[in-house]
Scaffold this active site. Structure first.
Site, short mmCIF file in Angstrom:
data_model
loop_
_atom_site.label_atom_id
_atom_site.label_comp_id
_atom_site.label_asym_id
_atom_site.label_seq_id
_atom_site.Cartn_x
_atom_site.Cartn_y
_atom_site.Cartn_z
N THR A 133 0.33 -1.86 0.20
CA THR A 133 0.27 0.27 0.57
C THR A 133 1.12 1.01 0.15
OG1 THR A 133 -1.43 0.94 1.70
CG2 THR A 133 -0.16 -0.89 2.50
N ASP A 134 0.37 2.60 -0.43
CA ASP A 134 0.96 3.37 -0.34
C ASP A 134 1.03 4.56 1.34
OD1 ASP A 134 -1.83 3.77 -0.24
OD2 ASP A 134 -1.71 6.09 -1.52
N GLU A 135 0.46 3.35 1.44
CA GLU A 135 0.60 3.80 3.24
C GLU A 135 1.55 4.41 3.83
OE1 GLU A 135 -3.84 2.99 5.05
OE2 GLU A 135 -4.59 3.11 3.70
N TYR A 159 -1.74 -0.95 10.94
CA TYR A 159 -1.47 -1.23 9.68
C TYR A 159 -0.79 -0.73 8.58
CZ TYR A 159 -3.38 -0.86 4.99
OH TYR A 159 -3.26 -2.16 3.13
N LYS A 163 2.68 -3.42 7.27
CA LYS A 163 2.33 -4.08 5.92
C LYS A 163 4.21 -3.30 5.48
CE LYS A 163 0.04 -4.59 2.95
NZ LYS A 163 -0.36 -5.85 2.51
P1 NAD Z 1 -9.66 -7.79 2.75
O1 NAD Z 1 -9.34 -6.97 3.55
O2 NAD Z 1 -10.76 -6.87 1.95
O3 NAD Z 1 -9.27 -8.98 2.53
C1 NAD Z 1 -7.95 -9.90 2.80
C2 NAD Z 1 -8.15 -10.92 2.12
O4 NAD Z 1 -6.97 -11.99 3.13
C3 NAD Z 1 -9.58 -11.76 3.22
O5 NAD Z 1 -10.61 -12.44 2.10
C4 NAD Z 1 -8.89 -12.41 4.79
O6 NAD Z 1 -9.67 -13.56 5.03
C5 NAD Z 1 -7.58 -12.35 3.71
N1 NAD Z 1 -6.67 -12.90 5.53
C6 NAD Z 1 -6.30 -11.91 6.48
N2 NAD Z 1 -5.83 -12.70 6.60
C7 NAD Z 1 -5.55 -14.24 6.72
C8 NAD Z 1 -4.36 -15.20 6.59
N3 NAD Z 1 -3.84 -14.86 7.92
N4 NAD Z 1 -4.49 -16.10 5.26
C9 NAD Z 1 -5.02 -16.36 4.78
N5 NAD Z 1 -5.50 -15.51 4.31
C10 NAD Z 1 -6.35 -14.22 5.12
O7 NAD Z 1 -8.22 -6.47 2.41
P2 NAD Z 1 -7.78 -6.24 0.23
O8 NAD Z 1 -8.69 -4.79 0.28
O9 NAD Z 1 -8.55 -7.09 -0.43
O10 NAD Z 1 -6.45 -6.25 0.88
C11 NAD Z 1 -5.93 -7.01 -0.03
C12 NAD Z 1 -4.35 -6.45 -0.07
O11 NAD Z 1 -3.81 -5.20 -0.76
C13 NAD Z 1 -3.12 -6.45 1.57
O12 NAD Z 1 -2.56 -6.66 1.51
C14 NAD Z 1 -4.00 -4.26 1.29
O13 NAD Z 1 -2.54 -3.77 2.42
C15 NAD Z 1 -3.09 -4.52 -0.20
N6 NAD Z 1 -3.76 -2.81 -0.24
C16 NAD Z 1 -5.37 -2.40 -0.19
C17 NAD Z 1 -6.05 -1.57 -0.15
C18 NAD Z 1 -7.26 -0.82 -1.14
O14 NAD Z 1 -7.65 0.57 -0.97
N7 NAD Z 1 -7.94 -2.35 -0.43
C19 NAD Z 1 -4.98 -0.67 -1.53
C20 NAD Z 1 -3.42 -1.02 -1.67
C21 NAD Z 1 -2.95 -2.01 -1.41
P1 TYD Z 2 -10.32 3.75 4.20
O1 TYD Z 2 -11.83 3.73 3.22
O2 TYD Z 2 -10.87 3.42 5.53
O3 TYD Z 2 -8.95 3.31 3.97
P2 TYD Z 2 -7.50 4.65 3.98
O4 TYD Z 2 -8.12 4.69 5.71
O5 TYD Z 2 -7.02 3.11 4.31
O6 TYD Z 2 -7.66 5.08 3.51
O7 TYD Z 2 -10.73 5.48 4.33
C1 TYD Z 2 -10.90 6.53 3.74
C2 TYD Z 2 -10.42 7.51 3.96
O8 TYD Z 2 -11.95 7.97 4.54
C3 TYD Z 2 -10.01 7.67 4.97
O9 TYD Z 2 -9.12 9.55 5.04
C4 TYD Z 2 -10.84 7.56 6.45
C5 TYD Z 2 -12.01 7.92 5.90
N1 TYD Z 2 -13.59 7.50 6.84
C6 TYD Z 2 -14.47 8.93 6.82
O10 TYD Z 2 -14.45 9.97 6.82
N2 TYD Z 2 -15.37 8.27 7.71
C7 TYD Z 2 -15.75 6.61 7.57
O11 TYD Z 2 -16.69 6.49 7.85
C8 TYD Z 2 -14.48 5.46 6.85
C9 TYD Z 2 -14.93 4.35 7.24
C10 TYD Z 2 -13.02 6.53 6.23
#
Ligand code: NAD
Ligand code: TYD
Length: 354
Positions: A133-135, A159, A163
């Site tokens: 992630t960019d975070e 988190y 990561k």
């Molecule tokens: P998500 O929370 O929707 O899904 C995570 C999945 O991993 C779930 O299906 C969960 O059951 C599985 N999981 C959790 N713990 C596990 C374990 N110990 N063993 C096996 N499976 C396990 O997450 P997402 O949003 O789909 O993100 C997927 C990846 O992409 C993550 O690594 C996250 O850090 C990264 N990412 C997400 C975003 C975003 O905006 N959602 C952006 C950049 C990177």
């Molecule tokens: P989120 O979707 O949780 O992603 P991340 O924290 O990984 O960026 O949140 C996106 C942005 O929205 C973040 O700045 C937090 C804000 N946010 C709210 O303002 N209200 C909410 O209820 C949630 C879940 C997030």
């Protein structure tokens, strides 16, 4: 040939699996623990599809991972399994340390043993793609340049710290053992199949059911949004052509303050599913207590993947957001199953109580 995907029942993972199998016949072994965020319903279209096998298990289970590698002999591992919600990491960081750090370490160890036993051609062709992630880069001020791949890591939440730790382990396994790893750092994703605890699906779900639309603090925190299918195409491209040992930022040049995003969702809903009373959904916006340590701004400089790998996102924020809202409106049973689940309800009650 086969690939092993971890976390393939989550938001990005399920999109990745569906997307992969729509373009390729190469089978997928999908290792997912099915935590609250994993949802086999998302993969229902693959129920009879022999190219996909869902294995319910934990990436921390060394025996299971070693067995899967031995039996299926994948040519690549794509690590998407993670605990992914910042607010949950603030409430309970333990699971984040376990899955994101220990789990990634365990995968790397199992893959290293497997990779070491390959013949030289297979070793050279093998890839471990770690999805991050960019975070990890921390927070930008309003006038700072967007994150490049050389930006110093400054994670601010449990988190992002977990990561960051996993990214460092992946890097070390390349540097020390020569493992053919790739890392991607992507901006905030949105699109179909996202668990409605994250901002965009939460706002769509709450709007439709007449609930408040919670905006943290002043709503002026900026995120850089990418449609999930574009993330998937970026991952496929990195897997195919990325240089081993390198990291690639993935982003769509779509910075938006949260309040703007929420307002845009309301406008789309006003047009697609107007409220019975004719009042805009914006009336439901509610400013709530800010997230502790809330990062002010993320922005991805995606020049490297564009230049070196020729990747470009297909969607703008406008087209992607419209598709997303339409998907949630057309798939209310998928959303309602989650929203009505006890685990989700207790999170919402506890987190938004104030
Ligand atoms: P998500 O929370 O929707 O899904 C995570 C999945 O991993 C779930 O299906 C969960 O059951 C599985 N999981 C959790 N713990 C596990 C374990 N110990 N063993 C096996 N499976 C396990 O997450 P997402 O949003 O789909 O993100 C997927 C990846 O992409 C993550 O690594 C996250 O850090 C990264 N990412 C997400 C975003 C975003 O905006 N959602 C952006 C950049 C990177
Ligand atoms: P989120 O979707 O949780 O992603 P991340 O924290 O990984 O960026 O949140 C996106 C942005 O929205 C973040 O700045 C937090 C804000 N946010 C709210 O303002 N209200 C909410 O209820 C949630 C879940 C997030």
């Amino acid at each position: 040939m086969t690939i092993l995907v971890t976390g393939g029942a989550g938001f990005i993972g399920a999109n990745f699996v569906l997307d992969w199998l729509s373009q390729s016949d190469e089978p997928i072994i999908n290792l997912d623990k099915l935590t609250y965020a994993g949802n086999p319903q998302s993969l229902q279209a693959l129920q009879q599809d022999k190219r996909h096998e869902l294995v319910v298990g934990d990436i921390c289970d060394a025996g299971l991972v070693a067995d899967l590698l031995k039996r299926h002999r994948p040519r690549a591992v794509i690590n998407l399994a993670a605990e992914s919600h910042v607010d949950r990491s603030i409430q309970g960081p333990g699971a984040f340390i376990q899955t994101n750090i220990v789990g990634t370490f365990n995968l790397l160890e199992s893959v290293r043993a497997y990779w070491n036993e390959m013949d030289s051609a297979a070793r050279a062709a093998f890839r471990f793609l770690h999805v991050s992630t960019d975070e990890v880069y921390g927070s930008l001020s309003a006038d700072e340049d967007a994150f490049t791949e050389t930006r110093r890591y400054e994670p601010n939440s449990p988190y992002s710290a977990s990561k960051a730790a996993s990214d460092h382990l992946v890097r070390a396994y390349h540097h020390t053992y020569g493992m053919p790893v790739l890392t991607s750092n992507c901006s905030n994703n949105y699109g179909p199949l996202q668990f409605p605890e994250k901002l965009i699906p939460l706002v769509i779900a709450n709007a439709s059911s007449g609930k408040p639309l919670p905006v943290y603090g002043d709503g002026q925190q900026v995120r850089d949004w990418l449609y999930v299918a574009d993330h998937c195409s970026g991952l496929r491209r990195i897997l195919e052509a990325g240089t081993v040992g390198q990291t690639y930022n993935i982003g769509g040049w779509n910075e938006r303050p949260n309040l703007t995003v929420v307002t845009e969702i309301c406008e789309l809903l006003d047009a697609l599913q107007p409220r019975a009373d004719g009042v805009s959904y914006q009336e439901q916006i509610a400013f709530v207590k800010d997230r502790p340590g809330h990062d002010r701004r993320y922005a991805i400089n995606a020049s490297k993947i564009e230049r070196d790998l020729g990747w470009r996102p297909a969607e703008t924020f406008e087209t992607g957001l419209r598709k997303t809202v339409q998907w949630y409106l057309a798939n209310s049973p998928w959303v309602e199953d989650i929203v009505n689940g006890a685990y989700h309800r207790s999170w919402i009650d506890q987190h938004y109580a104030a």
